[in-house]
Design a protein around this motif. Structure first.
Motif, PDB file in Angstrom:
ATOM      1  N   ASP A 248       6.132 -10.393  -5.632  1.00 43.43           N
ATOM      2  CA  ASP A 248       5.551  -9.645  -6.742  1.00 43.43           C
ATOM      3  C   ASP A 248       4.747  -8.447  -6.251  1.00 43.43           C
ATOM      4  O   ASP A 248       4.814  -7.349  -6.824  1.00 43.43           O
ATOM      5  N   ALA A 249       3.983  -8.633  -5.190  1.00 40.67           N
ATOM      6  CA  ALA A 249       3.230  -7.515  -4.624  1.00 40.67           C
ATOM      7  C   ALA A 249       4.166  -6.429  -4.111  1.00 40.67           C
ATOM      8  O   ALA A 249       3.868  -5.233  -4.213  1.00 40.67           O
ATOM      9  N   ALA A 343      -0.401  -4.494  -5.445  1.00 41.55           N
ATOM     10  CA  ALA A 343       0.086  -4.255  -4.092  1.00 41.55           C
ATOM     11  C   ALA A 343      -1.021  -4.267  -3.051  1.00 41.55           C
ATOM     12  O   ALA A 343      -0.743  -4.147  -1.857  1.00 41.55           O
ATOM     13  N   ALA A 344      -2.279  -4.427  -3.488  1.00 42.32           N
ATOM     14  CA  ALA A 344      -3.391  -4.334  -2.546  1.00 42.32           C
ATOM     15  C   ALA A 344      -3.299  -5.309  -1.376  1.00 42.32           C
ATOM     16  O   ALA A 344      -3.685  -4.955  -0.258  1.00 42.32           O
ATOM     17  N   PRO A 349      -6.127   0.954  -0.370  1.00 43.34           N
ATOM     18  CA  PRO A 349      -6.236   2.282  -1.002  1.00 43.34           C
ATOM     19  C   PRO A 349      -6.060   3.439  -0.032  1.00 43.34           C
ATOM     20  O   PRO A 349      -5.791   4.555  -0.443  1.00 43.34           O
ATOM     21  N   ASP A 350      -6.235   3.180   1.283  1.00 41.83           N
ATOM     22  CA  ASP A 350      -6.103   4.261   2.270  1.00 41.83           C
ATOM     23  C   ASP A 350      -4.805   4.131   3.043  1.00 41.83           C
ATOM     24  O   ASP A 350      -4.365   3.034   3.355  1.00 41.83           O
ATOM     25  N   ASP A 351      -4.228   5.264   3.387  1.00 45.76           N
ATOM     26  CA  ASP A 351      -2.977   5.281   4.124  1.00 45.76           C
ATOM     27  C   ASP A 351      -3.222   5.553   5.612  1.00 45.76           C
ATOM     28  O   ASP A 351      -2.512   6.318   6.245  1.00 45.76           O
ATOM     29  N   ASP A 352      -4.256   4.937   6.179  1.00 44.60           N
ATOM     30  CA  ASP A 352      -4.564   5.204   7.567  1.00 44.60           C
ATOM     31  C   ASP A 352      -3.902   4.232   8.517  1.00 44.60           C
ATOM     32  O   ASP A 352      -4.127   4.254   9.726  1.00 44.60           O
ATOM     33  N   SER A 361      -2.983 -12.274  -5.203  1.00 46.16           N
ATOM     34  CA  SER A 361      -2.265 -11.339  -6.071  1.00 46.16           C
ATOM     35  C   SER A 361      -1.943 -12.039  -7.374  1.00 46.16           C
ATOM     36  O   SER A 361      -1.472 -13.174  -7.380  1.00 46.16           O
ATOM     37  N   PRO A 362      -2.245 -11.406  -8.523  1.00 51.25           N
ATOM     38  CA  PRO A 362      -1.928 -12.047  -9.783  1.00 51.25           C
ATOM     39  C   PRO A 362      -0.442 -12.261  -9.956  1.00 51.25           C
ATOM     40  O   PRO A 362       0.373 -11.453  -9.496  1.00 51.25           O
ATOM     41  N   ALA A 363      -0.085 -13.345 -10.589  1.00 51.45           N
ATOM     42  CA  ALA A 363       1.334 -13.639 -10.805  1.00 51.45           C
ATOM     43  C   ALA A 363       1.924 -12.626 -11.765  1.00 51.45           C
ATOM     44  O   ALA A 363       1.294 -12.196 -12.737  1.00 51.45           O
TER      45      ALA A 363
END
Length: 367
Positions: A248-249, A343-344, A349-352, A361-363
């Motif tokens: 799901d993520a 997707a966390a 949040p950062d693309d480093d 992750s919520p279902a």
């Protein structure tokens, strides 16, 4: 006209038939041959390119069947008009005019019954620089094709990282599985990985925490262009994608369509479709199909769905995607599925390149 790109909506002038014909390979994703292409125009002035449908030219006697098959997807595109193009078909050409004229008349009549205006009806023997194109309904209407590779849309597509393939077969070849011996070796490792991972109910042999970590690490590597994985890593990735929370993520990674993260994830799914044995191949193939679908790449989505169902005929997500494609569900509606996911746990949040902390992750999505 305007067409969507991975950088947003980019204005590309496709007002003349020659420009539109030269753009077809980039709109379809590959060079169409012996094809019927229906370009849906959206907007109050029919000045935007919507969905683009392609089908093989019908054999004698199958014209009506194909025309009926076009009804549902054409209506789903909410058209303000449609341009009908025949590419090729020279074996059936008659001296009186372009080939497949009766079939084009049949499609035009169907459009009229549906209340959809016909913008153009065009024929070109092949999409190649200098080829002469003609109109079906205007004897003096025609011209020569500009270079498809030098068009503005070609440049936009290349800048967005989109590949235009030489043929449908070439597009499909990118999904060809690895050597049988290699796949068998990975299947054995996958079986061993089931016993090696800590088990939790319903996760098919691996904990969610470990599965998130495996996929997250692969995504960070893919973002750096490192797409080579060992047999053991392939087995662990294949097993991780069977975990519902992880799957799901992964759906959420496809949003926004064509974004940097979505592109990275799609490249990883493509590698795994080739590298993963059956039936686990269905997981990566379904994720590839979803990502391609929501960014508007129907041909690649359809090929990936076929790969998924071949590997696992009862796969739930692949089955739902197959139904969505069959009913021509608009990509933005299907994107809502990934929009309910988080997707966390896979990408912060950062693309480093630094892996984010693991959390639940919520279902969402099909089970």
């Amino acid at each position: 006209m305007t067409t969507s790109s991975t950088t947003g909506v980019t204005s590309v002038d496709l007002r003349t038939p020659g420009q539109l014909l030269a753009a077809l390979p980039h709109l379809v994703g590959f060079l169409p041959v012996d094809s019927l292409v229906a370009v849906v125009h959206n907007g109050a002035s029919a000045n935007r390119v919507g969905c683009v449908l392609r089908a093989d030219l019908p054999p004698p006697g199958a014209e009506l069947e194909l025309a009926h098959r076009l009804r549902t997807p054409l209506l789903a595109g909410e058209p303000a008009g449609v341009t009908v193009v025949v590419v090729g078909g020279t074996g059936a050409r008659q001296e009186a005019g372009p080939p497949y004229a009766e079939f084009v008349d049949l499609v035009t009549s169907m459009l009229g019954e549906l209340g959809i205006p016909l913008v153009h009806a065009l024929w070109v023997p092949k999409i190649h620089t200098g080829q002469r194109w003609r109109c079906y309904d205007e004897p003096d209407c025609g011209g020569r094709l500009p270079d498809p590779a030098s068009s503005v849309l070609a440049a936009v597509s290349a800048h967005a990282g989109l590949v235009t393939y030489a043929s449908r077969e070439a597009m499909e070849e990118q999904l060809a599985p690895d050597d049988d011996v290699v796949l068998a070796r990975r299947a054995a490792l996958l079986d061993a990985a089931v016993d090696a991972f800590a088990t939790t109910p319903g996760s098919r042999g691996t904990s969610a925490g470990k599965a998130f970590a495996v996929v997250r690490t692969a995504l960070v590597r893919a973002a750096r262009g490192e797409l080579g994985f060992s047999d053991q890593e392939i087995a662990e990735l294949a097993l991780a994608l069977t975990v519902t929370e992880v799957r799901d993520a992964c759906l959420a990674l496809a949003l926004p369509p064509g974004g940097a993260r979505a592109t990275t994830a799609e490249r990883l799914w493509l590698v795994l479709v080739r590298a993963t044995p059956e039936p686990e191949r269905a997981e990566a193939a379904s994720l590839l199909a979803y990502s391609a679908y929501v960014r508007g790449d129907g041909p690649l989505a359809g090929m990936a769905i076929t790969k998924a169902l071949d590997a696992h005929p009862g796969h739930v997500l692949a089955g739902l995607l197959s139904q969505a494609l069959g009913h021509s569900m608009p990509p933005d509606r299907l994107a809502k599925l990934g929009g309910t996911c988080d997707a966390a746990p896979l990408w912060g949040p950062d693309d480093d390149g630094a892996p984010p902390p693991t959390r639940g992750s919520p279902a969402c999505g099909p089970g």
